[in-house]
Design a protein around this motif. Structure first.
Motif, PDB file in Angstrom:
ATOM      1  N   TYR A 127     -15.162   0.571  -0.304  1.00 54.28           N
ATOM      2  CA  TYR A 127     -14.823  -0.601   0.501  1.00 54.28           C
ATOM      3  C   TYR A 127     -16.031  -1.464   0.837  1.00 54.28           C
ATOM      4  CZ  TYR A 127     -10.396   1.826   1.298  1.00 54.28           C
ATOM      5  OH  TYR A 127      -9.209   2.474   1.144  1.00 54.28           O
ATOM      6  N   ARG A 128     -17.204  -0.875   0.914  1.00 55.29           N
ATOM      7  CA  ARG A 128     -18.393  -1.642   1.277  1.00 55.29           C
ATOM      8  C   ARG A 128     -19.078  -2.269   0.064  1.00 55.29           C
ATOM      9  NH1 ARG A 128     -17.542   1.319   5.504  1.00 55.29           N
ATOM     10  NH2 ARG A 128     -18.580   1.255   7.489  1.00 55.29           N
ATOM     11  N   THR A 144      -7.672  -7.388   4.795  1.00 55.56           N
ATOM     12  CA  THR A 144      -7.506  -8.550   5.674  1.00 55.56           C
ATOM     13  C   THR A 144      -8.845  -9.149   6.087  1.00 55.56           C
ATOM     14  OG1 THR A 144      -7.264  -7.123   7.617  1.00 55.56           O
ATOM     15  CG2 THR A 144      -5.233  -7.859   6.530  1.00 55.56           C
ATOM     16  N   SER A 145      -9.926  -8.382   6.014  1.00 60.74           N
ATOM     17  CA  SER A 145     -11.233  -8.941   6.361  1.00 60.74           C
ATOM     18  C   SER A 145     -11.822  -9.761   5.214  1.00 60.74           C
ATOM     19  CB  SER A 145     -12.205  -7.838   6.786  1.00 60.74           C
ATOM     20  OG  SER A 145     -12.556  -7.027   5.690  1.00 60.74           O
ATOM     21  N   HIS A 146     -11.314  -9.584   3.993  1.00 61.51           N
ATOM     22  CA  HIS A 146     -11.856 -10.301   2.836  1.00 61.51           C
ATOM     23  C   HIS A 146     -10.890 -11.309   2.220  1.00 61.51           C
ATOM     24  CE1 HIS A 146     -15.579  -8.007   2.527  1.00 61.51           C
ATOM     25  NE2 HIS A 146     -14.876  -6.940   2.829  1.00 61.51           N
ATOM     26  N   ASN A 170      -4.866   2.355   7.328  1.00 61.24           N
ATOM     27  CA  ASN A 170      -5.531   1.445   8.265  1.00 61.24           C
ATOM     28  C   ASN A 170      -6.826   0.894   7.673  1.00 61.24           C
ATOM     29  OD1 ASN A 170      -3.510   1.776  10.174  1.00 61.24           O
ATOM     30  ND2 ASN A 170      -4.595   3.415  11.241  1.00 61.24           N
ATOM     31  N   ALA A 171      -7.588   1.749   7.006  1.00 61.93           N
ATOM     32  CA  ALA A 171      -8.858   1.316   6.405  1.00 61.93           C
ATOM     33  C   ALA A 171      -8.614   0.294   5.294  1.00 61.93           C
ATOM     34  CB  ALA A 171      -9.629   2.518   5.861  1.00 61.93           C
ATOM     35  N   ALA A 189      -5.971  -1.699   4.954  1.00 60.22           N
ATOM     36  CA  ALA A 189      -5.479  -2.941   5.571  1.00 60.22           C
ATOM     37  C   ALA A 189      -6.630  -3.718   6.209  1.00 60.22           C
ATOM     38  CB  ALA A 189      -4.397  -2.629   6.595  1.00 60.22           C
ATOM     39  N   ARG A 190      -7.520  -3.014   6.920  1.00 59.11           N
ATOM     40  CA  ARG A 190      -8.678  -3.678   7.538  1.00 59.11           C
ATOM     41  C   ARG A 190      -9.576  -4.307   6.475  1.00 59.11           C
ATOM     42  NH1 ARG A 190      -8.990   0.599  10.874  1.00 59.11           N
ATOM     43  NH2 ARG A 190     -10.603   1.565   9.620  1.00 59.11           N
ATOM     44  N   PHE A 191      -9.849  -3.546   5.434  1.00 57.07           N
ATOM     45  CA  PHE A 191     -10.701  -4.039   4.354  1.00 57.07           C
ATOM     46  C   PHE A 191     -10.086  -5.283   3.703  1.00 57.07           C
ATOM     47  CE2 PHE A 191     -11.211  -3.994  -0.306  1.00 57.07           C
ATOM     48  CZ  PHE A 191     -12.539  -4.386  -0.377  1.00 57.07           C
ATOM     49  N   ASP A 236      -6.351   6.167   6.034  1.00 59.01           N
ATOM     50  CA  ASP A 236      -6.633   5.391   4.823  1.00 59.01           C
ATOM     51  C   ASP A 236      -5.821   4.105   4.788  1.00 59.01           C
ATOM     52  OD1 ASP A 236      -8.485   7.223   3.962  1.00 59.01           O
ATOM     53  OD2 ASP A 236      -7.150   8.220   2.540  1.00 59.01           O
ATOM     54  N   SER A 280       0.871  -1.174   0.000  1.00 59.54           N
ATOM     55  CA  SER A 280       0.000   0.000   0.000  1.00 59.54           C
ATOM     56  C   SER A 280       0.910   1.226   0.000  1.00 59.54           C
ATOM     57  CB  SER A 280      -0.892  -0.039   1.247  1.00 59.54           C
ATOM     58  OG  SER A 280      -1.694   1.112   1.331  1.00 59.54           O
TER      59      SER A 280
END
Length: 123
Positions: free
Chosen positions: A109-110, A23-25, A16-17, A19-21, A14, A7
């Motif tokens: 992201y959603r 790693t959650s998928h 963090n967002a 990375a969260r997005f 951003d 990234s």
């Protein structure tokens, strides 16, 4: 084995967002780079499955599309897929014209389509 994502040029919220997005998928390991010289060094040393470059790098406000062009022209970097992070379709089109994949925007992201688009690189 997790896929590797670099990234590039995101501000801290951003980064963090993203990375969260991711790693959650997906099963991914996300690394970060702030500026061009650091990015080029990482790309010479490591292989990444996807490199997500901000349209304007937060640290120095340099141009992400120009960085994509430099990466594409460099024979020193390991092969990788490049993607622009931008909410603006016109910049996504410019990035594609210089050799990137069609990227994602920070507002997407959603969206299930975003996960589907990234699955071909990270799934």
């Amino acid at each position: 084995m997790p896929k590797r994502v670099l990234s590039v040029g995101q501000c801290m919220p951003d980064a963090n967002a993203i990375a969260r997005f991711l790693t959650s998928h997906f099963d991914v390991a996300v690394e970060e780079s702030d500026i061009e010289i650091d990015t080029m060094e990482k790309l010479k040393q490591q292989s990444y499955d996807l490199v997500m470059i901000n349209r304007k790098l937060d640290a120095d406000y340099s141009d992400g599309i120009e960085l994509i062009q430099k990466i594409k022209k460099s024979s020193d970097v390991k092969p990788c897929r490049l993607m622009l992070v931008s909410n603006y379709p016109e910049y996504q089109e410019q990035a594609v014209q210089v050799g990137a994949e069609y990227g994602i925007g920070k507002n997407e992201y959603r969206n299930p389509e975003t996960v589907t688009r990234l699955a071909s690189y990270l799934g």
